[in-house]
Design an enzyme around this catalytic site. Structure first.
Site, PDB file in Angstrom:
ATOM      1  N   HIS A  62       0.817  -1.207   0.000  1.00  0.00           N
ATOM      2  CA  HIS A  62       0.000   0.000   0.000  1.00  0.00           C
ATOM      3  C   HIS A  62       0.859   1.268   0.000  1.00  0.00           C
ATOM      4  O   HIS A  62       0.570   2.227  -0.709  1.00  0.00           O
ATOM      5  CB  HIS A  62      -0.882  -0.047   1.250  1.00  0.00           C
ATOM      6  CG  HIS A  62      -1.872   1.060   1.348  1.00  0.00           C
ATOM      7  ND1 HIS A  62      -2.987   1.113   0.552  1.00  0.00           N
ATOM      8  CD2 HIS A  62      -1.916   2.144   2.147  1.00  0.00           C
ATOM      9  CE1 HIS A  62      -3.682   2.189   0.865  1.00  0.00           C
ATOM     10  NE2 HIS A  62      -3.060   2.841   1.815  1.00  0.00           N
ATOM     11  N   HIS A 108     -10.418   3.110  -1.141  1.00  0.00           N
ATOM     12  CA  HIS A 108     -10.596   2.760   0.266  1.00  0.00           C
ATOM     13  C   HIS A 108     -11.419   1.484   0.337  1.00  0.00           C
ATOM     14  O   HIS A 108     -12.414   1.402   1.045  1.00  0.00           O
ATOM     15  CB  HIS A 108     -11.233   3.909   1.055  1.00  0.00           C
ATOM     16  CG  HIS A 108     -10.422   4.305   2.248  1.00  0.00           C
ATOM     17  ND1 HIS A 108     -10.950   4.782   3.409  1.00  0.00           N
ATOM     18  CD2 HIS A 108      -9.070   4.257   2.455  1.00  0.00           C
ATOM     19  CE1 HIS A 108      -9.979   5.033   4.277  1.00  0.00           C
ATOM     20  NE2 HIS A 108      -8.834   4.722   3.716  1.00  0.00           N
TER      21      HIS A 108
END
Lengths: 84, 726
Positions: free
Chosen positions: B41, B87
Site C-alpha cells: 500500500h 478505500h
C-alpha cells in the site's frame, strides 16, 4: 406505550468503543470548555434506547441480537443491555 | 523481533534487508514503521516498475506522479490538482466509516498541494444486488460518502456504479478529488532547511487504524478479518473542514516551507516522505504528539488517526503558524525539526527510540513480479456471441436493459450527495460528465470516471484502452477537451503471476491509450489484494479524467434539446456483443472479446465532435457505450423528455444494432440546415457517420423494432435502482 403484565422492558446503552474517535463528544467537549467548564476532561456521547417487548420472561438474547444487527454498530460501538 | 515481522506482513528477506540497512536488528518501533512503509500500500513495491510505462510529462503538466496529487495548468494563471484513491478494504469492514475516511484522505491530498477542493467523484463496484450484504454495503458506503462530503461542503458531482458477483465480499470504493489553485500557490510535501520546525496539526492521535496499512490493505480477506475490525478509523468532517481553511490560510500567508497530509502509516510516512523529498534528516519527539489515550511510541508513529497534517515552517514563523491553527480551533504542536544528514530519529522523553535512514523508509523494496497469461482467457475469448439465441421482442428487451442494475438511473445514489454546494455545478450527475464552472472566468471543467471491469477481465490490454477512450468521449460529449488522467488500479494479489499479468497488460493499455490520445497520467493509486477467499475481483482499472471547457456556454448535455433535429451517429456500429451488458444481463454471460478500438479512428471522431460542438453545429452529444445504441438513444430521449423517430438500414440483427457496444461513437443532434457542415467535417476527418432519424414527439420509435413511450420508459429506468436495493 401502555404498561401491562405481558410486557418486558429493556434498556440499551450504546457508546463509542474505547479509543474510537467520537467527533460528537469532541465537539461537545470543545463547546463546554468554551463556555467556561474547564474541569471537563472528556465527553463521550452515545444512545439510550428503551425497548418494550411483548410477552413475559427474559429475552436478553433477542435484544442482544437486535443490537448486533441493527441498533448498534458493533464495529465501532459497545452496548450494554439491562432489564428494567 | 524476529517472530513479530511475519505477523506484521514482512517477509524474512525483507526482515534481513532491514537488519542489513540498520546494521542491527530493528527495535519494536522501527519494525512497526518498516512494516507499514514497506507494505504494498505504501511502497508500491510490486507496481512501481510497471507504472514507469505511463506517460506523465506534457507541456501543461506542472506536477506529475510522486507528490500528493498531480497538477495541470488550465491557463489564465490557474491550475487544477487532482488524484484518485481507493478505500476498498476499510469499506468492506465498516462501509460508512470506510467510505467517509476515504473522502477525508483524498481531500487532504488535494489541499496539501495548496488547492481548494471543489469536487469529488466516486466510482463504486459492488457484488450481486440481490444479496442482502451487497445492499448493506451500498447503503453504508453511499451514506458515508454523503455524510462526510456533504459536511465538508464539497460537491460529489460524478461517479459510476457497477454490480458484478466478483465484488461480493470486496467492494471497490474509489474516490477522486479535484482542487483549483493559482499556479503561484503551489506547495510541495517537502521538508527543507535545517533547523526548520516540524508541526503536527489537527486531530489528536488515537489507536485508529493501527496496522491498517499492512494488515488491512495488504493481505487478503479471510475469516479472521472480523478480528481486525477495531483498527477502523472514524472520520470527523468538521475537523477536516477546519484543516482545509487553516492550511489554505497558512499557505496564502506564505508561512510554510512544506505541507503533507497524514494517511497510511501516519507520522512515519509523512516524516520520511517529506524528509526524503527534501534530502534532509528529521528529528521527532514522539512524546509531544497530542494523544486521545495512552499509547506506546510505536503506536503513535504508525497510527492512522484522521484529519492530521504535517507542516514544515521556519522557526521565526512558528508562532504565527500556531496562532492561525488555534484560531481555527485546531491542535498544533511542534513535534520536531529538520536536521542535517539523512536519518529519521525519534525520541521518547529524551530517550532515542528509533534511528533509521530516511530513504530506506520512504522508498522501500522494489519487486519484479512474475507474470503469466491466465488460462481462463482463451476460454472466455473463444466464445462467439453470434451463437446465442436473441429474444425476439426488442421493445421488451430495451425496457429490460434500462432496468439493469448497471444501466438504470443512478438518481437514488446521487440524490443523497450534495452535488450543488459551492454553486458551480452546471451539468449535474446523470449526464456523460459533470461540468463545473470556474468562478471568475468563462471556463469550465468536465470530470468523469470510467472503467468496465468486465472488459478488462476479458482482455486487460483492450479493456483498459477502452476505459481511457470512454472517459475521453464523456468529456468531449460534455463540451470539453480532455486534459489529463488520474487512475485507481484495483487488482487481486500481485504475487500470483496471473494477476500480475493482468496488471501489466492493463497498465500497458492505459499507457498506449493515454499516449494515443495525448494525455498524461498525472496521479493515481494502486490497490492490490482485492480478493476474497483467494478469488480475485475482475481486474478493475478506473480512469478519472479532467477536461477543459474553454467557454462554459459550449457545454453540452446528453438530452435531446428540441423537436425536429436530426439525430446523427458519429462513428459506426459493428456486430460486437462480446463482454456487453446485453450478454451479461439478458443472457448471464461474461465472455467474448470486448469491442475493438482503433485509436487513430477514435482520435479523428473525437476531434470531429469537439469541432462540431465548438462551432455550435452539435447541439447535444452522448457517448454511446455500455448498453449500446438502443440504450443511448433512449437515454437522450429520457434526459430531455423528447422522443425520436429512427429509421435505419443495417445488415446487423436488430439486437446487435441495439446493444452492440462498439467504440468511438457519439449520438449527436444537429439542425437540418447544418447537416451539410457536419458532412463536410466528417469527410475532412475521414470518419463514418450516419443520420439515424429526427427528434420529436413523446415516443422513441426505431424501425419496427422499438416503440416506447418516453415517459413510461423513464419511470422504469428512474426507479429501478431503488427497487433493486430496497
Amino acid at each position: 406505550m401502555e404498561e401491562n403484565s405481558e410486557q418486558v422492558r429493556y434498556a440499551v446503552y450504546i457508546t463509542p468503543k474505547r479509543g474510537v474517535l467520537d467527533p460528537q463528544g469532541q465537539a461537545a467537549l470543545q463547546a463546554l470548555k468554551a463556555l467556561g467548564y474547564g474541569e471537563v476532561d472528556d465527553v463521550r456521547i452515545g444512545k439510550y434506547i428503551i425497548l418494550s417487548l411483548k410477552g413475559d420472561g427474559a429475552k436478553e438474547e433477542r435484544v442482544r441480537e437486535m443490537c448486533e444487527k441493527l441498533l448498534a454498530n458493533p464495529i465501532i460501538e459497545d452496548y450494554e443491555v439491562s432489564m428494567e | 523481533m524476529a517472530e513479530l515481522y511475519e505477523e506484521l506482513g514482512l517477509t524474512s528477506e525483507e526482515y534481513d534487508s532491514i537488519c542489513e540497512i540498520l546494521g542491527r536488528e530493528p527495535n519494536k518501533v522501527e519494525l512497526g514503521m518498516y512494516s507499514l512503509m514497506w507494505s504494498e500500500h505504501c511502497s508500491y513495491k510490486s507496481s512501481k516498475l510497471v507504472l514507469k510505462m505511463l506517460p506523465t510529462t506534457m507541456p501543461h503538466v506542472i506536477l506529475g506522479p510522486g507528490e500528493n496529487a498531480g497538477i495541470v495548468d488550465i491557463g489564465g494563471g490557474y491550475a487544477v490538482a487532482f488524484k484518485m484513491e481507493s478505500h476498498n478494504h476499510p469499506s468492506a469492514v465498516e462501509p460508512y466509516q470506510g467510505a467517509a475516511t476515504g473522502i477525508g484522505g483524498i481531500v487532504r491530498d488535494i489541499f496539501t498541494m495548496g488547492a481548494r477542493p471543489i469536487l469529488c467523484v466516486d466510482p463504486l463496484r459492488f457484488g450481486d444486488p440481490s444479496n442482502p450484504r451487497t445492499r448493506y454495503l451500498v447503503k453504508g458506503v453511499v451514506a458515508g460518502i454523503a455524510g462526510y462530503g456533504n459536511c465538508l461542503g464539497i460537491p460529489t458531482v460524478a461517479g459510476d456504479l457497477y454490480f458484478h458477483p466478483c465484488y461480493e465480499e470486496n467492494p471497490l470504493v474509489n474516490v477522486m478529488c479535484l482542487g483549483i489553485m493559482r499556479t503561484s500557490d503551489i506547495i510541495k510535501g517537502v521538508a527543507t532547511g535545517v533547523g526548520n520546525a516540524v508541526i503536527l496539526i489537527g486531530n489528536r492521535t488515537g489507536r485508529d487504524g493501527i496496522g491498517g496499512a499492512s494488515v488491512l490493505a495488504s493481505q487478503e480477506f479471510d475469516e479472521r478479518s472480523a478480528e481486525k475490525r477495531p483498527s477502523v478509523q472514524v472520520g470527523d468532517p468538521f475537523t477536516e473542514k477546519l484543516l482545509i481553511e487553516a492550511c489554505l490560510e497558512l499557505l496564502k500567508g506564505g508561512l510554510l516551507v512544506g505541507l503533507q497530509d497524514l494517511g497510511a502509516a501516519g507520522i512515519s510516512c509523512a516524516c520520511s516522505e517529506t524528509a526524503s523529498r527534501g534530502h534532509v534528516g528529521m528529528e521527532v519527539h514522539v512524546d509531544r504528539v497530542p494523544l486521545r489515550e495512552e499509547m506506546e511510541p510505536f503506536e503513535i508513529m504508525i497510527s492512522e488517526s484522521q484529519e492530521r497534517m504535517l507542516a514544515v515552517a521556519e522557526p521565526e514563523k512558528v508562532d504565527q503558524v500556531l496562532e492561525v491553527c488555534h484560531r481555527w480551533g485546531l491542535n498544533a504542536v511542534v513535534i520536531g525539526q529538520v536536521i542535517e544528514g539523512n536519518r529519521l530519529v525519534g525520541y521518547w522523553y529524551g530517550e532515542k527510540v528509533f534511528d533509521v535512514p530516511v530513504d530506506s523508509l520512504a522508498h522501500g523494496p522494489t519487486y519484479r513480479r512474475e507474470a503469466r497469461k491466465p488460462a481462463y482467457l482463451d476460454e472466455v475469448q473463444s466464445f462467439d456471441p453470434s451463437t446465442i439465441k436473441h429474444p425476439s421482442d426488442c421493445n421488451q428487451l430495451l425496457l429490460q436493459m434500462i432496468s439493469s442494475p448497471n444501466l438504470c438511473s443512478r438518481r437514488y445514489i446521487y440524490e443523497q450527495y450534495d452535488h450543488m454546494i459551492q454553486l458551480n455545478t452546471v451539468i449535474y450527475p446523470g449526464s456523460d460528465a459533470a461540468v463545473i464552472r470556474i468562478k471568475g472566468t468563462s471556463k469550465g471543467l468536465a470530470v468523469t470516471c470510467d472503467g468496465n471491469g468486465r472488459y478488462v477481465y476479458l482482455d486487460p490490454y483492450l479493456g483498459t484502452q477502452i476505459a481511457v477512450a470512454e472517459a475521453a468521449r464523456n468529456i468531449i460529449a460534455s463540451g470539453g477537451v480532455p486534459l489529463a488522467i488520474t487512475d485507481c488500479l484495483n487488482f487481486g494479489n500481485p504475487e500470483k503471476p496471473e494477476i500480475f499479468w493482468q496488471f501489466t497488460e492493463s497498465v500497458r493499455g492505459l499507457a498506449d491509450a493515454a499516449r494515443a490520445l495525448e494525455m498524461p497520467v498525472v496521479s493515481g493509486n494502486v490497490s492490490f489484494y482485492n480478493e476474497t477467499y483467494g478469488e480475485a475481483i475482475h481486474p478493475t482499472p478506473v480512469v478519472g479524467m479532467v477536461g477543459l471547457i474553454g467557454t462554459i456556454s459550449n457545454r453540452r448535455s446528453i438530452a435531446f434539446p428540441q423537436d425536429d433535429l436530426l439525430v446523427v451517429l458519429l462513428g459506426q456500429t459493428f456486430s460486437e456483443l462480446g463482454g456487453s451488458e446485453y450478454l451479461f444481463y439478458i443472457h448471464g454471460i461474461t465472455a467474448g472479446n470486448p469491442p475493438s478500438i482503433d485509436m487513430d479512428v477514435a482520435k479523428r471522431i473525437h476531434a470531429t465532435c469537439i469541432e462540431g460542438i465548438r462551432r455550435g453545429l452539435i447541439l447535444s452529444a452522448h457517448d454511446c457505450s455500455e448498453g449500446g445504441l438502443g440504450v443511448a438513444l433512449l437515454e437522450c430521449c429520457m434526459a430531455g423528455m423528447i422522443g425520436a423517430e429512427i429509421e435505419v438500414e443495417t445488415d446487423l440483427e436488430p439486437q446487435e444494432w441495439l446493444f452492440s457496444e462498439s467504440q468511438s461513437r457519439f449520438v449527436v443532434t444537429v439542425q437540418k440546415s447544418k447537416l451539410e457542415l457536419i458532412d463536410e467535417l466528417a469527410k475532412r476527418r475521414r470518419i463514418p457517420y450516419s443520420v439515424l432519424g429526427k427528434t420529436g414527439g413523446n415516443r422513441l420509435r426505431i424501425n419496427d423494432w422499438v416503440d416506447l413511450d418516453v415517459g413510461e420508459a423513464f419511470q422504469v429506468w428512474d426507479q429501478a435502482l431503488e427497487k433493486i436495493l430496497s
